[in-house]
Design a protein around this motif. Structure first.
Motif, PDB file in Angstrom:
ATOM      1  N   VAL A  14      13.323  18.949  -3.157  1.00 11.27           N
ATOM      2  CA  VAL A  14      12.383  18.556  -2.100  1.00 11.27           C
ATOM      3  C   VAL A  14      11.300  17.656  -2.693  1.00 11.27           C
ATOM      4  N   MET A  15      10.789  18.029  -3.856  1.00 12.83           N
ATOM      5  CA  MET A  15       9.755  17.219  -4.501  1.00 12.83           C
ATOM      6  C   MET A  15      10.275  15.820  -4.795  1.00 12.83           C
ATOM      7  N   GLU A  16      11.509  15.712  -5.280  1.00 11.22           N
ATOM      8  CA  GLU A  16      12.066  14.392  -5.583  1.00 11.22           C
ATOM      9  C   GLU A  16      12.125  13.517  -4.334  1.00 11.22           C
ATOM     10  N   ILE A  17      12.511  14.109  -3.210  1.00  9.88           N
ATOM     11  CA  ILE A  17      12.544  13.367  -1.948  1.00  9.88           C
ATOM     12  C   ILE A  17      11.148  12.856  -1.603  1.00  9.88           C
ATOM     13  N   LEU A  18      10.155  13.717  -1.745  1.00 13.28           N
ATOM     14  CA  LEU A  18       8.788  13.337  -1.353  1.00 13.28           C
ATOM     15  C   LEU A  18       8.110  12.437  -2.377  1.00 13.28           C
ATOM     16  N   TRP A  19       8.487  12.508  -3.636  1.00 13.36           N
ATOM     17  CA  TRP A  19       7.950  11.539  -4.594  1.00 13.36           C
ATOM     18  C   TRP A  19       8.434  10.136  -4.241  1.00 13.36           C
ATOM     19  N   ASN A  20       9.664  10.052  -3.776  1.00  6.15           N
ATOM     20  CA  ASN A  20      10.224   8.747  -3.413  1.00  6.15           C
ATOM     21  C   ASN A  20       9.777   8.269  -2.039  1.00  6.15           C
ATOM     22  N   ASN A  21       9.429   9.212  -1.164  1.00  6.78           N
ATOM     23  CA  ASN A  21       9.059   8.872   0.215  1.00  6.78           C
ATOM     24  C   ASN A  21       7.922   9.767   0.698  1.00  6.78           C
ATOM     25  N   PRO A  22       6.734   9.611   0.156  1.00  6.15           N
ATOM     26  CA  PRO A  22       5.635  10.481   0.579  1.00  6.15           C
ATOM     27  C   PRO A  22       5.308  10.289   2.058  1.00  6.15           C
ATOM     28  N   GLY A  23       4.872  11.372   2.679  1.00  3.19           N
ATOM     29  CA  GLY A  23       4.445  11.304   4.073  1.00  3.19           C
ATOM     30  C   GLY A  23       5.558  11.551   5.077  1.00  3.19           C
ATOM     31  N   LEU A  48       7.402  25.013   2.916  1.00  4.06           N
ATOM     32  CA  LEU A  48       6.298  25.967   3.051  1.00  4.06           C
ATOM     33  C   LEU A  48       5.911  26.547   1.693  1.00  4.06           C
ATOM     34  N   ARG A  49       6.890  26.933   0.916  1.00  5.55           N
ATOM     35  CA  ARG A  49       6.605  27.481  -0.423  1.00  5.55           C
ATOM     36  C   ARG A  49       5.878  26.466  -1.292  1.00  5.55           C
ATOM     37  N   LEU A  50       6.345  25.214  -1.258  1.00  8.70           N
ATOM     38  CA  LEU A  50       5.692  24.172  -2.055  1.00  8.70           C
ATOM     39  C   LEU A  50       4.264  23.920  -1.573  1.00  8.70           C
ATOM     40  N   THR A  51       4.048  24.037  -0.290  1.00  7.45           N
ATOM     41  CA  THR A  51       2.695  23.890   0.256  1.00  7.45           C
ATOM     42  C   THR A  51       1.822  25.050  -0.208  1.00  7.45           C
ATOM     43  N   GLN A  52       2.365  26.265  -0.183  1.00  5.47           N
ATOM     44  CA  GLN A  52       1.616  27.434  -0.651  1.00  5.47           C
ATOM     45  C   GLN A  52       1.317  27.354  -2.150  1.00  5.47           C
ATOM     46  N   LYS A  53       2.212  26.740  -2.903  1.00  3.19           N
ATOM     47  CA  LYS A  53       2.002  26.556  -4.348  1.00  3.19           C
ATOM     48  C   LYS A  53       1.094  25.365  -4.643  1.00  3.19           C
ATOM     49  N   GLU A  54       0.671  24.682  -3.582  1.00  3.69           N
ATOM     50  CA  GLU A  54      -0.196  23.507  -3.665  1.00  3.69           C
ATOM     51  C   GLU A  54       0.457  22.328  -4.373  1.00  3.69           C
ATOM     52  N   PHE A  68       2.933  15.399   1.625  1.00  3.15           N
ATOM     53  CA  PHE A  68       2.627  14.531   0.498  1.00  3.15           C
ATOM     54  C   PHE A  68       2.563  15.353  -0.787  1.00  3.15           C
ATOM     55  N   PRO A  69       3.158  14.852  -1.865  1.00  6.84           N
ATOM     56  CA  PRO A  69       3.033  15.551  -3.154  1.00  6.84           C
ATOM     57  C   PRO A  69       1.587  15.501  -3.636  1.00  6.84           C
TER      58      PRO A  69
END
Length: 123
Positions: A14-23, A48-54, A68-69
């Motif tokens: 999920v992070m890789e997707i959002l690093w390449n395409n934030p927002g 949700l987990r990534l959001t909770q982990k900030e 957004f990452p």
């Protein structure tokens, strides 16, 4: 990523997707991960987990929440690599590369050059 701990392999995707395409919206993230075979609820849980982990932050938009990452990709990769080396090789880069050289298809010359680079790095 100093405060972010235990990013799972699935969360990393999920992070890789959002690093390449934030927002992206959650539906866009789902579409980008369509080949994973994950359900919408699974992807929503990972976000949700990534959001909770900030690791992610949200911004409201007319179409819904955009994600957004909060952490830089290169910094995250370096920290993840360091964590791996510390955990698996007791912090020894030499031991890690030695194992890679033994199990790789490097020529003797390439292996020698790699070990020379490691020697220079350790000086």
């Amino acid at each position: 990523m100093e405060n972010i701990k235990n990013i799972s392999d699935s969360e990393w995707k999920v992070m890789e997707i959002l690093w390449n395409n934030p927002g992206m919206l959650i539906g866009e993230i789902r579409d980008a991960l369509s080949e994973s075979g994950w359900s919408y609820s699974t992807i929503k849980t990972l976000v949700l987990r990534l959001t909770q982990k900030e690791a992610l932050r949200t911004e409201d938009s007319p179409k819904g929440k955009r994600y957004f990452p909060t952490v830089d990709e290169d910094t995250s990769k370096r920290k993840e690599t360091r964590s791996f080396i510390d955990r698996i090789y007791n912090g020894s880069v030499r031991m890690m590369f030695s194992n890679l050289v033994k199990d790789s298809r490097l020529s003797d010359k390439e292996a020698e050059e790699l070990m020379g680079l490691i020697d220079k790095m350790e000086e």
